[in-house]
Design a protein around this motif. Structure first.
Motif, mmCIF file in Angstrom:
data_model
loop_
_atom_site.group_PDB
_atom_site.id
_atom_site.type_symbol
_atom_site.label_atom_id
_atom_site.label_comp_id
_atom_site.label_asym_id
_atom_site.label_seq_id
_atom_site.Cartn_x
_atom_site.Cartn_y
_atom_site.Cartn_z
ATOM 1 N N LYS A 113 0.818 -1.209 0.000
ATOM 2 C CA LYS A 113 0.000 0.000 0.000
ATOM 3 C C LYS A 113 0.850 1.256 0.000
ATOM 4 O O LYS A 113 0.525 2.235 -0.653
ATOM 5 N N GLU A 114 1.930 1.251 0.802
ATOM 6 C CA GLU A 114 2.816 2.411 0.878
ATOM 7 C C GLU A 114 4.076 2.024 1.636
ATOM 8 O O GLU A 114 4.116 1.017 2.327
ATOM 9 N N TYR A 115 5.085 2.842 1.490
ATOM 10 C CA TYR A 115 6.329 2.668 2.236
ATOM 11 C C TYR A 115 6.382 3.781 3.278
ATOM 12 O O TYR A 115 6.200 4.951 2.946
ATOM 13 N N VAL A 116 6.611 3.393 4.539
ATOM 14 C CA VAL A 116 6.587 4.377 5.620
ATOM 15 C C VAL A 116 7.744 4.153 6.590
ATOM 16 O O VAL A 116 8.350 3.086 6.618
ATOM 17 N N ALA A 117 8.001 5.162 7.415
ATOM 18 C CA ALA A 117 8.939 5.039 8.527
ATOM 19 C C ALA A 117 8.108 4.843 9.795
ATOM 20 O O ALA A 117 7.158 5.580 10.038
#
Length: 154
Positions: free
Chosen positions: A51-55
């Motif tokens: 879905k997304e790349y996050v920290a």
């Protein structure tokens, strides 16, 4: 998940552990060369599984010391009023997660705030302003035993 073979699942496991890795690093971890790894990664991304790349931040290090799980019951359960609640709750930044649930309550919220004063402000000035709420019950996290973001891939 049936469309993904064991190599695709390895890629997903590697990404869940460290999404900062580049294609060459992922390839090294799964035992493929860069080109097929890149092609598989693009296929996976296009499928919408990623879905997304996050920290992921350490909430305590950024001053968010209170985690509360809040059970919310609505007064009326008409579709328009449910939509009003859901549209309003997604706009509240303190609400990290919101689930429509079956059981004694209608919704379960995960709320993260700085301190008890911030929680009181959230409750009085944000949650209480949403129409059609009948009942709110809060439970506060004393100790976090397990926090996991990676899914087990069968």
């Amino acid at each position: 998940m049936e469309a993904f073979d064991p190599i695709d699942k390895k890629i997903l496991k590697v990404l869940q552990a460290d999404a900062r890795l580049n294609t060459k690093q992922i390839a090294g971890k799964i035992g493929l060369t860069v080109t097929p790894t890149y092609e598989r990664l693009k296929k996976i991304e296009q499928s919408g599984v990623v879905k997304e790349y996050v920290a992921l931040l350490d909430r305590e290090k950024i001053g968010k010391t209170i985690v509360a799980f809040i059970n919310v019951s609505l007064q009326l359960h008409s579709k328009p009023l449910i939509n009003v609640f859901e549209r309003a709750i997604v706009k509240v930044p303190e609400v990290m997660e919101c689930f429509h649930v079956a059981g004694n309550f209608d919704y379960l919220l995960k709320v993260v705030v700085k301190d008890m004063n911030s929680y009181q402000n959230f409750l009085s000035n944000k949650l209480a302003t949403i129409e059609n709420i009948a009942h709110v019950q809060s439970s506060f996290v004393m100790t976090e035993i397990k926090h996991q973001t990676a899914f087990v891939l069968d």
